[in-house]
Design a protein around this motif. Structure first.
Motif, PDB file in Angstrom:
ATOM      1  N   ASP A  86     -48.148   7.610 -22.423  1.00 50.47           N
ATOM      2  CA  ASP A  86     -47.478   7.012 -23.566  1.00 50.47           C
ATOM      3  C   ASP A  86     -46.160   7.735 -23.868  1.00 50.47           C
ATOM      4  OD1 ASP A  86     -46.731   5.853 -25.947  1.00 50.47           O
ATOM      5  OD2 ASP A  86     -48.693   6.052 -26.880  1.00 50.47           O
ATOM      6  N   PRO A  87     -45.037   7.007 -23.968  1.00 48.34           N
ATOM      7  CA  PRO A  87     -43.747   7.657 -24.241  1.00 48.34           C
ATOM      8  C   PRO A  87     -43.711   8.364 -25.590  1.00 48.34           C
ATOM      9  CG  PRO A  87     -43.523   5.263 -24.253  1.00 48.34           C
ATOM     10  CD  PRO A  87     -44.920   5.571 -23.796  1.00 48.34           C
ATOM     11  N   VAL A  88     -44.501   7.916 -26.565  1.00 48.80           N
ATOM     12  CA  VAL A  88     -44.544   8.579 -27.875  1.00 48.80           C
ATOM     13  C   VAL A  88     -45.074   9.989 -27.707  1.00 48.80           C
ATOM     14  CG1 VAL A  88     -45.633   8.558 -30.145  1.00 48.80           C
ATOM     15  CG2 VAL A  88     -44.796   6.437 -29.154  1.00 48.80           C
ATOM     16  N   GLN A 123     -51.008   4.158 -22.937  1.00 46.94           N
ATOM     17  CA  GLN A 123     -50.309   3.287 -23.874  1.00 46.94           C
ATOM     18  C   GLN A 123     -51.283   2.244 -24.404  1.00 46.94           C
ATOM     19  OE1 GLN A 123     -47.213   1.774 -21.352  1.00 46.94           O
ATOM     20  NE2 GLN A 123     -45.730   3.225 -22.153  1.00 46.94           N
ATOM     21  N   GLY A 124     -51.075   1.845 -25.655  1.00 47.80           N
ATOM     22  CA  GLY A 124     -51.861   0.772 -26.245  1.00 47.80           C
ATOM     23  C   GLY A 124     -53.204   1.203 -26.790  1.00 47.80           C
ATOM     24  N   THR A 125     -53.549   2.485 -26.694  1.00 44.30           N
ATOM     25  CA  THR A 125     -54.827   2.942 -27.235  1.00 44.30           C
ATOM     26  C   THR A 125     -54.696   3.195 -28.724  1.00 44.30           C
ATOM     27  OG1 THR A 125     -54.343   5.276 -26.818  1.00 44.30           O
ATOM     28  CG2 THR A 125     -55.459   4.063 -25.049  1.00 44.30           C
ATOM     29  N   LYS A 126     -55.827   3.296 -29.394  1.00 43.54           N
ATOM     30  CA  LYS A 126     -55.800   3.564 -30.830  1.00 43.54           C
ATOM     31  C   LYS A 126     -55.210   4.947 -31.106  1.00 43.54           C
ATOM     32  CE  LYS A 126     -59.473   0.490 -32.327  1.00 43.54           C
ATOM     33  NZ  LYS A 126     -60.732   0.372 -33.088  1.00 43.54           N
ATOM     34  N   ILE A 131     -50.650   8.096 -33.329  1.00 42.73           N
ATOM     35  CA  ILE A 131     -49.523   9.020 -33.208  1.00 42.73           C
ATOM     36  C   ILE A 131     -48.232   8.343 -33.670  1.00 42.73           C
ATOM     37  CG2 ILE A 131     -48.083  10.279 -31.547  1.00 42.73           C
ATOM     38  CD1 ILE A 131     -50.682  10.907 -30.018  1.00 42.73           C
ATOM     39  N   GLU A 132     -48.049   7.078 -33.302  1.00 41.46           N
ATOM     40  CA  GLU A 132     -46.868   6.337 -33.763  1.00 41.46           C
ATOM     41  C   GLU A 132     -46.863   6.237 -35.286  1.00 41.46           C
ATOM     42  OE1 GLU A 132     -46.302   2.541 -31.869  1.00 41.46           O
ATOM     43  OE2 GLU A 132     -46.842   3.371 -29.915  1.00 41.46           O
ATOM     44  N   ASP A 150     -59.294  -0.099 -37.840  1.00 40.17           N
ATOM     45  CA  ASP A 150     -60.678  -0.516 -38.031  1.00 40.17           C
ATOM     46  C   ASP A 150     -61.642   0.647 -37.777  1.00 40.17           C
ATOM     47  OD1 ASP A 150     -62.582  -2.381 -38.809  1.00 40.17           O
ATOM     48  OD2 ASP A 150     -62.979  -3.008 -36.741  1.00 40.17           O
ATOM     49  N   TRP A 151     -61.289   1.816 -38.321  1.00 43.67           N
ATOM     50  CA  TRP A 151     -62.130   2.998 -38.225  1.00 43.67           C
ATOM     51  C   TRP A 151     -62.714   3.291 -39.594  1.00 43.67           C
ATOM     52  CZ3 TRP A 151     -58.349   6.821 -35.383  1.00 43.67           C
ATOM     53  CH2 TRP A 151     -58.378   6.571 -34.002  1.00 43.67           C
ATOM     54  N   LEU A 152     -63.738   4.128 -39.646  1.00 40.83           N
ATOM     55  CA  LEU A 152     -64.237   4.659 -40.907  1.00 40.83           C
ATOM     56  C   LEU A 152     -63.382   5.865 -41.284  1.00 40.83           C
ATOM     57  CD1 LEU A 152     -68.069   4.468 -40.202  1.00 40.83           C
ATOM     58  CD2 LEU A 152     -66.717   2.981 -41.687  1.00 40.83           C
ATOM     59  N   PRO A 153     -63.318   6.193 -42.580  1.00 39.83           N
ATOM     60  CA  PRO A 153     -62.466   7.316 -42.998  1.00 39.83           C
ATOM     61  C   PRO A 153     -62.787   8.637 -42.281  1.00 39.83           C
ATOM     62  CG  PRO A 153     -63.145   6.062 -44.915  1.00 39.83           C
ATOM     63  CD  PRO A 153     -63.899   5.501 -43.736  1.00 39.83           C
ATOM     64  N   HIS A 154     -64.071   8.940 -42.094  1.00 36.80           N
ATOM     65  CA  HIS A 154     -64.408  10.207 -41.436  1.00 36.80           C
ATOM     66  C   HIS A 154     -63.992  10.206 -39.962  1.00 36.80           C
ATOM     67  CE1 HIS A 154     -68.034   7.833 -40.443  1.00 36.80           C
ATOM     68  NE2 HIS A 154     -68.131   8.623 -39.385  1.00 36.80           N
ATOM     69  N   THR A 155     -63.939   9.049 -39.344  1.00 33.90           N
ATOM     70  CA  THR A 155     -63.471   8.967 -37.961  1.00 33.90           C
ATOM     71  C   THR A 155     -61.984   9.279 -37.888  1.00 33.90           C
ATOM     72  OG1 THR A 155     -65.136   7.291 -37.479  1.00 33.90           O
ATOM     73  CG2 THR A 155     -63.301   7.477 -35.928  1.00 33.90           C
TER      74      THR A 155
END
Length: 189
Positions: A86-88, A123-126, A131-132, A150-155
């Motif tokens: 990923d370029p980021v 690239q394209g992963t959560k 990071i972006e 679409d994660w839970l807060p602790h995740t």
């Protein structure tokens, strides 16, 4: 885009997993004129960059400059992008290394600066998306991460503290803001 060889892929893949994207040491069996030819082509294509080696951190040398100093090789953003990193993340790691080089003159050694341990994020992963989001000037709150990924807060908190801060060594800061809660930011120099 030039075709990437197996040897070049191995060098860049290994660099993506090393602190500061170090391309050294080169793979076993690659030495002498063959190593010079491969590295020269990679530098020419902008995939590797020759930088001053930090001898205090025992960075492996590519070549000695003769004045008691030496140079090492690091993978550039273009090099990491050539293998699908990923370029980021590539730019973040590069900026952290450059920021570290600028602080050495202030009495801080490179050992005091956290260096990323693993930079190979597809690239394209959560994780890449997170990071972006962290690099935005306003940062990102846990609730915004939860909604977008679409994660839970602790995740979300676990990925920030575990995967990004500890494993990648990214300098993520947090601060409480009225109305948003805890806001996380990634300032990559």
């Amino acid at each position: 885009m030039p075709k990437i060889t197996d040897t070049q892929t191995i060098i860049l893949t290994r660099a993506a997993t090393r602190p500061g994207n170090l391309a050294m040491p080169l793979p076993d069996g690659l030495a002498g004129a063959a190593a010079k030819m491969v590295v020269a082509k990679m530098i020419e294509r902008g995939w590797l960059e020759e930088v001053d080696a930090n001898l205090r951190c025992n960075e492996p040398l590519w070549r000695e400059t003769g004045d008691g100093h030496g140079t090492t090789l690091i993978a550039t953003e273009a090099g990491l992008e050539a293998i699908g990193v990923d370029p980021v993340v590539a730019s973040t790691v590069s900026n952290i290394r450059k920021a570290g080089a600028g602080t050495k003159s202030a009495g801080v050694t490179a050992g005091d600066i956290p260096t990323p341990k693993l930079a190979s994020i597809r690239q394209g992963t959560k994780q890449a998306l997170l990071i972006e989001m962290l690099q935005r000037p306003e940062g990102v709150s846990i609730q915004e991460i939860v909604k977008k990924l679409d994660w839970l807060p602790h995740t979300a908190r676990g990925v920030i503290s575990g995967a990004l801060k500890k494993k990648l060594g990214l300098p993520i800061t947090s601060e409480k803001q009225d109305g948003r809660g805890t806001v996380y930011k990634l300032d990559a120099a």
